[in-house]
Design a protein around this motif. Structure first.
Motif, PDB file in Angstrom:
ATOM      1  N   LEU A   5       2.219   4.320  18.419  1.00  0.00           N
ATOM      2  CA  LEU A   5       1.637   3.797  16.956  1.00  0.00           C
ATOM      3  C   LEU A   5       2.370   4.437  16.048  1.00  0.00           C
ATOM      4  CD1 LEU A   5      -1.799   4.978  19.137  1.00  0.00           C
ATOM      5  CD2 LEU A   5      -0.529   2.690  18.903  1.00  0.00           C
ATOM      6  N   HIS A   6       1.528   3.684  14.500  1.00  0.00           N
ATOM      7  CA  HIS A   6       1.724   4.353  13.242  1.00  0.00           C
ATOM      8  C   HIS A   6       0.557   3.279  11.917  1.00  0.00           C
ATOM      9  CE1 HIS A   6       5.019   7.036  13.185  1.00  0.00           C
ATOM     10  NE2 HIS A   6       5.797   6.265  14.265  1.00  0.00           N
ATOM     11  N   ARG A   7       0.398   4.017  10.789  1.00  0.00           N
ATOM     12  CA  ARG A   7      -0.314   3.398  10.160  1.00  0.00           C
ATOM     13  C   ARG A   7       0.433   3.598   9.216  1.00  0.00           C
ATOM     14  NH1 ARG A   7      -6.744   3.906   7.564  1.00  0.00           N
ATOM     15  NH2 ARG A   7      -5.774   5.459   7.496  1.00  0.00           N
ATOM     16  N   VAL A   8       0.567   2.809   7.841  1.00  0.00           N
ATOM     17  CA  VAL A   8       0.292   3.233   6.225  1.00  0.00           C
ATOM     18  C   VAL A   8      -0.065   2.182   5.698  1.00  0.00           C
ATOM     19  CG1 VAL A   8       3.057   3.790   6.730  1.00  0.00           C
ATOM     20  CG2 VAL A   8       2.897   1.454   6.320  1.00  0.00           C
ATOM     21  N   GLY A   9      -0.565   2.793   4.370  1.00  0.00           N
ATOM     22  CA  GLY A   9      -1.171   1.637   3.214  1.00  0.00           C
ATOM     23  C   GLY A   9      -0.414   1.349   2.360  1.00  0.00           C
ATOM     24  N   PHE A  91      -3.451  -1.926   5.448  1.00  0.00           N
ATOM     25  CA  PHE A  91      -2.513  -1.161   6.005  1.00  0.00           C
ATOM     26  C   PHE A  91      -2.249  -2.127   7.227  1.00  0.00           C
ATOM     27  CE2 PHE A  91      -6.144   0.838   4.995  1.00  0.00           C
ATOM     28  CZ  PHE A  91      -4.916   2.452   4.707  1.00  0.00           C
ATOM     29  N   LEU A  93      -0.788  -1.335  11.040  1.00  0.00           N
ATOM     30  CA  LEU A  93      -0.874  -1.196  12.229  1.00  0.00           C
ATOM     31  C   LEU A  93      -0.090  -1.564  12.923  1.00  0.00           C
ATOM     32  CD1 LEU A  93      -4.802  -1.363  13.371  1.00  0.00           C
ATOM     33  CD2 LEU A  93      -3.959   1.085  12.058  1.00  0.00           C
ATOM     34  N   PHE A  94       0.933  -0.555  13.419  1.00  0.00           N
ATOM     35  CA  PHE A  94       1.343  -0.789  14.078  1.00  0.00           C
ATOM     36  C   PHE A  94       2.393  -0.241  15.812  1.00  0.00           C
ATOM     37  CE2 PHE A  94       5.972   1.172  15.695  1.00  0.00           C
ATOM     38  CZ  PHE A  94       6.840   0.603  14.959  1.00  0.00           C
ATOM     39  N   SER A 110       9.893   7.168  17.942  1.00  0.00           N
ATOM     40  CA  SER A 110       8.534   7.487  16.945  1.00  0.00           C
ATOM     41  C   SER A 110       9.345   8.063  15.445  1.00  0.00           C
ATOM     42  CB  SER A 110       7.903   8.661  17.907  1.00  0.00           C
ATOM     43  OG  SER A 110       6.737   7.792  17.173  1.00  0.00           O
ATOM     44  N   THR A 111       8.931   9.413  15.610  1.00  0.00           N
ATOM     45  CA  THR A 111       9.738   9.699  14.105  1.00  0.00           C
ATOM     46  C   THR A 111      10.801   8.318  13.091  1.00  0.00           C
ATOM     47  OG1 THR A 111       9.709  11.574  15.637  1.00  0.00           O
ATOM     48  CG2 THR A 111      10.222  11.758  13.219  1.00  0.00           C
ATOM     49  N   ALA A 114       8.241   5.810  11.623  1.00  0.00           N
ATOM     50  CA  ALA A 114       7.603   6.321  10.588  1.00  0.00           C
ATOM     51  C   ALA A 114       8.674   6.117   9.122  1.00  0.00           C
ATOM     52  CB  ALA A 114       6.976   7.932  10.301  1.00  0.00           C
ATOM     53  N   LEU A 118       7.426   3.516   5.765  1.00  0.00           N
ATOM     54  CA  LEU A 118       7.375   4.238   4.424  1.00  0.00           C
ATOM     55  C   LEU A 118       8.313   3.878   3.778  1.00  0.00           C
ATOM     56  CD1 LEU A 118       6.489   7.668   5.281  1.00  0.00           C
ATOM     57  CD2 LEU A 118       5.103   5.835   4.672  1.00  0.00           C
TER      58      LEU A 118
ATOM     59  N   HIS B   6       7.384  12.705  18.986  1.00  0.00           N
ATOM     60  CA  HIS B   6       7.942  12.645  17.294  1.00  0.00           C
ATOM     61  C   HIS B   6       9.093  13.650  18.921  1.00  0.00           C
ATOM     62  CE1 HIS B   6       5.527  10.471  14.927  1.00  0.00           C
ATOM     63  NE2 HIS B   6       4.567  11.507  14.495  1.00  0.00           N
ATOM     64  N   HIS B 107      -3.474   6.167  14.848  1.00  0.00           N
ATOM     65  CA  HIS B 107      -2.222   5.641  13.545  1.00  0.00           C
ATOM     66  C   HIS B 107      -1.477   6.188  12.693  1.00  0.00           C
ATOM     67  CE1 HIS B 107      -2.982   2.382  16.588  1.00  0.00           C
ATOM     68  NE2 HIS B 107      -3.038   1.274  16.519  1.00  0.00           N
ATOM     69  N   THR B 111       2.110   9.014  12.237  1.00  0.00           N
ATOM     70  CA  THR B 111       2.938   8.480  10.643  1.00  0.00           C
ATOM     71  C   THR B 111       3.152  10.318  10.388  1.00  0.00           C
ATOM     72  OG1 THR B 111       1.989   6.467  11.034  1.00  0.00           O
ATOM     73  CG2 THR B 111       3.370   7.236   9.342  1.00  0.00           C
ATOM     74  N   ALA B 114       4.940  12.479  11.234  1.00  0.00           N
ATOM     75  CA  ALA B 114       6.241  12.406  11.326  1.00  0.00           C
ATOM     76  C   ALA B 114       7.256  12.986   9.569  1.00  0.00           C
ATOM     77  CB  ALA B 114       6.642  10.923  11.239  1.00  0.00           C
ATOM     78  N   ILE B 138       0.710   8.405   2.225  1.00  0.00           N
ATOM     79  CA  ILE B 138       1.373   7.324   2.847  1.00  0.00           C
ATOM     80  C   ILE B 138       0.124   6.404   2.694  1.00  0.00           C
ATOM     81  CG2 ILE B 138       2.731   9.022   4.998  1.00  0.00           C
ATOM     82  CD1 ILE B 138      -0.239   8.039   6.958  1.00  0.00           C
ATOM     83  N   HIS B 139      -0.846   5.624   2.352  1.00  0.00           N
ATOM     84  CA  HIS B 139      -1.688   4.850   2.101  1.00  0.00           C
ATOM     85  C   HIS B 139      -2.409   5.577   0.832  1.00  0.00           C
ATOM     86  CE1 HIS B 139      -5.533   6.450   2.513  1.00  0.00           C
ATOM     87  NE2 HIS B 139      -5.516   6.977   3.936  1.00  0.00           N
TER      88      HIS B 139
END
Lengths: 142, 142
Positions: A5-9, A91, A93-94, A110-111, A114, A118, B6, B107, B111, B114, B138-139
């Protein structure tokens, strides 16, 4: 089954993020420079080390791929990107779902995901991304 | 229960990596600049936004913390760093285990972890890390 799981905005519209996930130019810009194939719904994308079938693509909301060829641990897994506009950003949601076991390679991936998410953010915000082969290295010899 | 996994590989000995996980100087160098408390076995580390009890510390092999105070979703979860020397580097197999649900905050934390593990790598390989408050964002508004 364990998931990554990951999240970026991202300071970009859902439309722009969706485009970066569903066009060759977009995918080449943040993940794999040598991407070929058909990134539209029902198509198969060739990332070189793996092939992903696009099993879902809801404009500006969701992209979901199924791995049909590639590393043994990846075949049959699914990668999804859910896009949510809130707080003046998109956002992502991965999820990389359906791994059989939490093997060491899953930790690595996973790493690595990320860093690529980004990279996608950087592509859309600054134009300076780092797709493979200029990807962020996470171990000696990566 | 879902886990965050990770892996990073670091061009440094397991001894140096272990030290960066079990000393205030180390933890301040890659994760939280304002870390206080006791990072030795049985001690409690105060990272400001959370407190971790050190429940396992096997020199140069393993560090495991239990969150005893902090964000609701973190309390009771465990963070572990297994160190493995192979291919001329120390691999960290990282796990943040025992989340109750794969909530959106999980999530985000995945990230973020990482970026902090790469900060640890950078601390040991180049001396140029990015602990909070100079962490990788990251956001928007992170």
């Amino acid at each position: 089954m364990p998931d990554i799981l990951h999240r970026v905005g991202i300071n970009a519209s859902p439309e722009r993020v969706f485009k970066s996930l569903t066009t060759l130019d977009g995918l080449r810009g943040w993940w794999i420079s040598e991407t070929t194939g058909d990134p539209g719904l029902g198509g198969t994308i060739d990332f070189g080390f793996c092939q992903m079938k696009v099993v879902e693509a809801i404009p500006d909301q969701l992209v979901r791929w199924r791995c049909v060829q590639g590393p043994e641990e990846w075949v049959g897994t699914e990668v999804s990107f859910a896009l949510i506009w809130k707080n003046e950003q998109t956002f992502i949601l991965f999820k990389h779902a359906n791994w059989k076991e939490p093997v060491e390679f899953m930790h690595h991936c996973s790493t690595k995901w990320a860093t690529f998410l980004l990279s996608l953010r950087d592509l859309l915000e600054t134009g300076r991304a780092h797709p493979t082969p200029n990807d962020i290295k996470i171990h000696v010899g990566d």
